[in-house]
Design a protein around this motif. Structure first.
Motif, short mmCIF file in Angstrom:
data_model
loop_
_atom_site.label_atom_id
_atom_site.label_comp_id
_atom_site.label_asym_id
_atom_site.label_seq_id
_atom_site.Cartn_x
_atom_site.Cartn_y
_atom_site.Cartn_z
N THR A 114 0.82 -1.22 0.00
CA THR A 114 0.00 0.00 0.00
C THR A 114 0.85 1.27 0.00
N CYS A 115 2.19 1.10 -0.10
CA CYS A 115 3.03 2.30 -0.03
C CYS A 115 2.87 3.14 -1.30
N PRO A 116 3.20 4.44 -1.20
CA PRO A 116 2.90 5.37 -2.30
C PRO A 116 3.72 5.15 -3.55
N GLY A 117 3.16 5.62 -4.68
CA GLY A 117 3.86 5.55 -5.95
C GLY A 117 2.94 5.03 -7.04
N PRO A 118 3.44 5.02 -8.28
CA PRO A 118 2.62 4.57 -9.41
C PRO A 118 2.31 3.08 -9.33
N SER A 119 1.21 2.69 -9.97
CA SER A 119 0.86 1.26 -9.92
C SER A 119 1.24 0.54 -11.22
N VAL A 120 1.42 1.28 -12.32
CA VAL A 120 1.76 0.61 -13.59
C VAL A 120 3.17 0.02 -13.48
N GLY A 121 3.31 -1.24 -13.88
CA GLY A 121 4.60 -1.91 -13.77
C GLY A 121 4.69 -2.81 -12.54
N ARG A 122 3.64 -2.77 -11.71
CA ARG A 122 3.64 -3.61 -10.51
C ARG A 122 2.72 -4.81 -10.75
N HIS A 123 3.24 -5.99 -10.46
CA HIS A 123 2.53 -7.22 -10.76
C HIS A 123 2.33 -8.07 -9.51
N THR A 124 1.32 -8.97 -9.60
CA THR A 124 1.20 -10.07 -8.64
C THR A 124 1.12 -11.34 -9.48
N LEU A 125 1.16 -12.48 -8.79
CA LEU A 125 1.11 -13.74 -9.54
C LEU A 125 0.22 -14.73 -8.81
N ARG A 126 -1.00 -14.82 -9.30
CA ARG A 126 -1.94 -15.80 -8.74
C ARG A 126 -2.71 -16.49 -9.87
N GLY A 213 8.88 6.95 -9.79
CA GLY A 213 8.32 7.02 -11.14
C GLY A 213 7.07 7.87 -11.16
N ARG A 214 6.75 8.41 -12.36
CA ARG A 214 5.55 9.24 -12.49
C ARG A 214 4.36 8.42 -12.97
N ASP A 215 4.40 8.01 -14.24
CA ASP A 215 3.27 7.26 -14.79
C ASP A 215 3.43 5.76 -14.57
N ARG A 216 4.69 5.35 -14.46
CA ARG A 216 4.93 3.93 -14.21
C ARG A 216 6.16 3.79 -13.33
N VAL A 217 6.29 2.60 -12.75
CA VAL A 217 7.38 2.36 -11.81
C VAL A 217 8.73 2.44 -12.52
N THR A 218 9.66 3.17 -11.89
CA THR A 218 11.04 3.17 -12.36
C THR A 218 11.99 2.68 -11.28
N GLY A 219 11.48 2.56 -10.06
CA GLY A 219 12.35 2.11 -8.98
C GLY A 219 11.57 1.76 -7.73
N VAL A 220 12.25 1.04 -6.84
CA VAL A 220 11.65 0.63 -5.56
C VAL A 220 12.47 1.26 -4.44
N ARG A 221 11.82 2.06 -3.62
CA ARG A 221 12.50 2.74 -2.51
C ARG A 221 12.52 1.85 -1.28
N ARG A 226 18.05 3.62 -0.09
CA ARG A 226 18.38 3.25 -1.47
C ARG A 226 17.13 3.20 -2.34
N THR A 227 17.31 3.41 -3.65
CA THR A 227 16.25 3.13 -4.62
C THR A 227 16.79 2.11 -5.61
N LEU A 228 16.12 0.96 -5.71
CA LEU A 228 16.53 -0.06 -6.68
C LEU A 228 15.83 0.23 -8.01
N ALA A 229 16.61 0.41 -9.07
CA ALA A 229 16.02 0.65 -10.39
C ALA A 229 15.17 -0.55 -10.80
N ALA A 230 13.98 -0.27 -11.32
CA ALA A 230 13.08 -1.38 -11.66
C ALA A 230 12.16 -1.01 -12.81
N ASP A 231 12.06 -1.89 -13.78
CA ASP A 231 11.05 -1.75 -14.83
C ASP A 231 9.83 -2.62 -14.51
N VAL A 232 10.09 -3.72 -13.82
CA VAL A 232 9.02 -4.66 -13.47
C VAL A 232 9.15 -4.97 -11.98
#
Lengths: 419, 62
Positions: A114-126, A213-221, A226-232
């Motif tokens: 539930t932490c803040p930031g864009p949701s595009v680029g974030r996945h779950t697997l079920r 990231g603005r419209d989509r995730v570019t990293g995980v804080r 640290r911020t880990l760069a992330a596309d997915v």
């Protein structure tokens, strides 16, 4: 027309419940309700062969037994309400299904961060849909991947993704080691080493505080700044039981549906819960009710619950719908002829080129873990003990380790530390 | 009853061996072997073996 047995949930647990109702002698109508559009399919490959592109979606489809060919399948819809006194289930499309008996098999959904930031680029697997979206996202060349949660799904996804040649894969978890709870420190350490040797990185002891990231995730804080760069990003941080539709019936819905030792719900002989959603007492060990998300549980619970339901219905005068001689009513409880539900837990997890295979309850014996076979770094089997008694074994490695662990299975089956 | 195992799917989980040891076993080399035409009296155990196969590699033909 007689009301059917309604099975809410049409995945592995729902399918097995329908099949086992037939096997236990129920010849009346069966209706299954499933929120996914697909007929039941096998989920374990979603994080492995399907994600890797080596298994097709068709290969995941579960083959129903011929005995359930006449069942009614209501797919792509879901239950929104149940009235256990009136014996009805309301669907989201406005229909109301009266039932003769109810099987709760609605499973779980992924917990989300539930932490803040864009949701595009974030996945779950079920679901199959989740896996398709993740597979498409990973097809981007050089995708940088962050997996949040070092549990089974997180570790399996990290292994699959690293083999696909992603530029980089990092697994984040607040605990100091992957799969620490079920494996204990020594084996979890070995698991970490094996992942790192194959290129997976870890950020352990770390919490996620937000997404860049603005419209989509570019990293995980992370909480260390640290911020880990992330596309997915893959969020594998546990699951929530799908029980909202059962509210208002006075049930204990704390993390799943509480059942008795025969998987009956709310003291009702005509309502049972099966699969991931059922929180049943762990009678083989400490008696504490828990949900158990092992692949074997849907089949195990379905078999037991179907026998309980069918016996009740036969005793309640549903003779026209049940084969003669299906046995006495177990409604009297634990004193009946069917022993309480107490399966031997078992799980496996394929990661990289090795398998984890567990029998029993290693999590209850991590304080006293001993190597029973082989050695860390190669094929190894660890035994987990509580008060000096073996309560679980886990193999890490190849075929020889798994076979060595399986040799302890009979011993674990005979043990029931609570008796 | 005829039992068919798709060995291209089998990944040595061994769950069938636990469910129906009269029908499925690992040989000395660790490869799964099984009876192709077990007695019908074993059909419950064989159906359970098919259910618990994580790869759904076991098919029963009546």
């Amino acid at each position: 027309m007689r009301a059917p047995i309604v099975v809410v949930g049409a995945s592995l647990a729902g399918l097995r419940a329908a099949e086992q109702l037939r096997a236990a002698g129920w010849e009346g109508p069966i209706t299954l309700v499933g929120d996914e559009p697909h007929p039941p399919y096998n989920r374990p490959p979603l994080s492995k062969a399907f994600l890797a592109g080596t298994a097709s979606s068709a290969s995941l489809t579960l083959r129903p037994r011929p005995s359930v060919a006449d069942a009614t399948w209501l797919l792509g819809t879901r239950a929104v309400r149940a009235d256990l006194d009136r014996r009805t289930v309301d669907l989201v499309d406005g229909r109301t299904l009266p039932y003769r008996a109810l099987v709760i098999a609605t499973g779980t959904r992924p917990r989300r961060l539930t932490c803040p930031g864009p949701s595009v680029g974030r996945h779950t697997l079920r679901t199959l849909g989740d896996a398709r979206r993740l597979r498409a996202a990973l097809a981007e060349p050089g995708a940088r991947v962050v997996v949040v949660g070092a549990g089974f799904i997180g570790c399996e996804v990290a292994a699959t993704v690293s083999a696909l040649g992603a530029a980089d894969v990092t697994v984040v978890d607040p605990l100091p080691l992957p799969l620490l709870g079920p494996l204990g420190e020594s084996l979890a350490t070995e698991l970490r080493v094996r992942h790192e040797r194959r290129g997976v990185r870890f950020a352990l002891g770390r919490h996620v505080t937000g997404f860049a990231g603005r419209d989509r995730v570019t990293g995980v804080r992370l909480d260390d700044g640290r911020t880990l760069a992330a596309d997915v990003v893959v969020e594998s941080v546990g699951s929530l039981a799908n029980t909202e539709w059962l509210a208002g019936n006075g049930l204990d819905l704390t993390d799943g549906v509480l059942t008795d030792a025969h998987l009956r719900v709310g003291g009702r002989p005509d309502v049972v819960a099966v699969g991931d959603v059922a929180r049943f007492p762990g009678l083989r060990y400490d008696g504490v009710p828990r949900r158990v998300e092992h692949w074997s549980i849907p089949t195990d619970t379905a078999k037991h619950a179907a026998r309980v339901l069918t016996a009740h219905l036969a005793g309640a005068g549903a003779g026209a719908d049940t084969k003669a001689g299906t046995g006495a009513d177990f409604g009297a409880g634990v004193g009946g002829e069917l022993a309480p539900f107490a399966p031997l837990p078992t799980f496996w997890s394929d990661q990289h080129d090795f398998r984890l295979q567990s029998f029993g309850a290693p999590a209850l014996g991590t304080a006293d873990a001993r190597v029973l076979y082989g050695e860390p770094g190669a094929d190894v089997v660890v035994g987990y003990h509580r008060e000096g008694r073996l309560v679980g074994v886990v193999a890490l490695g190849g075929r020889a380790a798994v076979a060595a662990a399986a040799r302890h299975r009979a011993d674990l089956l005979q043990q029931s530390p609570t008796t | 009853m005829k039992v068919v195992v798709d060995m291209s799917k089998c990944q040595d989980h061994g769950q069938c061996v636990f469910a129906a040891p009269e029908v499925f076993r690992f040989d000395d080399a660790g490869r799964l072997t099984h009876l192709s035409n077990p007695d019908d009296a074993l059909s419950d155990a064989v159906e359970e073996a098919a259910d618990v196969c994580p790869l759904q590699a076991i098919r029963i033909e009546h």
